[in-house]
Design an enzyme around this catalytic site. Sequence first.
Site, PDB file in Angstrom:
ATOM      1  N   CYS A  54       0.815  -1.220   0.000  1.00 35.27           N
ATOM      2  CA  CYS A  54       0.000   0.000   0.000  1.00 35.27           C
ATOM      3  C   CYS A  54       0.846   1.266   0.000  1.00 35.27           C
ATOM      4  CB  CYS A  54      -0.944   0.005   1.186  1.00 35.27           C
ATOM      5  SG  CYS A  54      -1.965  -1.456   1.214  1.00 35.27           S
TER       6      CYS A  54
ATOM      7  N   HIS B 232      -3.198   6.976   2.137  1.00 29.28           N
ATOM      8  CA  HIS B 232      -3.652   5.668   1.653  1.00 29.28           C
ATOM      9  C   HIS B 232      -5.051   5.430   2.215  1.00 29.28           C
ATOM     10  CE1 HIS B 232      -4.221   1.532   0.930  1.00 29.28           C
ATOM     11  NE2 HIS B 232      -3.888   1.137   2.142  1.00 29.28           N
TER      12      HIS B 232
ATOM     13  N   ASN C 130     -10.329  -0.325   0.240  1.00 28.53           N
ATOM     14  CA  ASN C 130      -8.866  -0.213   0.230  1.00 28.53           C
ATOM     15  C   ASN C 130      -8.347  -0.868  -1.059  1.00 28.53           C
ATOM     16  OD1 ASN C 130      -6.136  -0.697   0.575  1.00 28.53           O
ATOM     17  ND2 ASN C 130      -6.318  -1.307   2.720  1.00 28.53           N
TER      18      ASN C 130
END
Length: 333
Positions: free
Chosen positions: A117, A258, A288
């Site tokens: 990520c 993020h 996500n």
Amino acid sequence: MKQQLGPGVAIIGSGSAVPEAAVDNQDLSQIVDTSDQWIVERTGIRSRRLADAQGSLTAIATAAAQGAISMAGIAPSELDLIILATSTPDDLFGSASLIQAQLGAQRAVAFDITAACSGFIFGLVTAAQYIRTGVYRNVLLIAADVLSRWVDWSDRRTCILFGDGAGAVVLQANECDRLLGFELRSDGNQNSCLTLPYQGQPRALTPGVSVAQGTYQPISMNGQEVYRFAVKRVPEVLEKALFRAQLSAEQIDWLLLHQANQRILDAVAQRLKIPSQRVISNLANYGNTSAASMPLALDEQVRQGKIKSGDVIAASGFGAGLTWGAAIFQWGR
Ligand code: ACO
């Protein structure tokens, strides 16, 4: 404006792409024991896009790249370098070269990097080094993931979190340096908090020699540890990058994190005293999306005309590795 000896870096175009199929929390509650209320309260996520069996990482990554190249106003043949940040390539040998071919960017060298990520931030800093050293002029950074391939769809603790997507930016050599400061970090001691591990069974080949044959196992995550790590380390790394940029948190126009969890976004913003209207958030719609989440949110905001040329963006990515990092940059030339 910050001047430096070598060429500076500007981020001059963005693009994004997501698969068509949307799965909302209600849909997920048919698959695992969960509810829309639980997911929204704990994460802020309402829906996510998932690539179907025919879909590929390469297809969404190429579409995102085309959007960024077109906004940058350059031809694919002008690209010198393509970096694909992904943990889920279509091919373990790398997917960047196939994207290079599909874009018709025949002059560009292309390779993959993996930083989960944090891939967008790590990729941004990597791309900037090639420009600052004067080696390359136009660099395409794509950050894309199809984590749905590696999610255990019977595990309610993880399957509600993730979605698929791709985002891209074009960086160009520029008289003024718009990358104002950055900081990257890794800590392998906490590796086990978040993994997608290869697991093989021994297969005897010749007497005394056996090799492993197997595949990757679904995502395994210690949610509470990852949450604690993010709310502690992300403000720290942002403060360090802001210090390098000689800016304070009040001077930034946008906080781009993020998109893991709304509670993490809120906690980081609160710690840095950044008002919520300056915090970019689109995770309600996409969940996500791993490396893709930051350029996907950035591109939406740019295309909606919210981020304007000259705006200062404080960006931070964090995730498996563990890896984390921050970059402070100004949008546009
Ligand atoms: N639906 C309903 N109940 C659930 C669900 C679900 N989907 N998932 C877990 N629960 C239950 C648990 O079983 C537990 O029940 P119990 O008390 O009876 O045992 C209860 O809810 C609480 O579980 P916790 O794990 O303590 O829930 P928590 O408040 O920590 O929230 C979450 C879980 C959302 C995962 C949180 O820990 C978090 O956001 N962590 C960060 C994770 C993250 O962002 N990961 C990705 C970042 S890095 C990257 O992007 C790769």
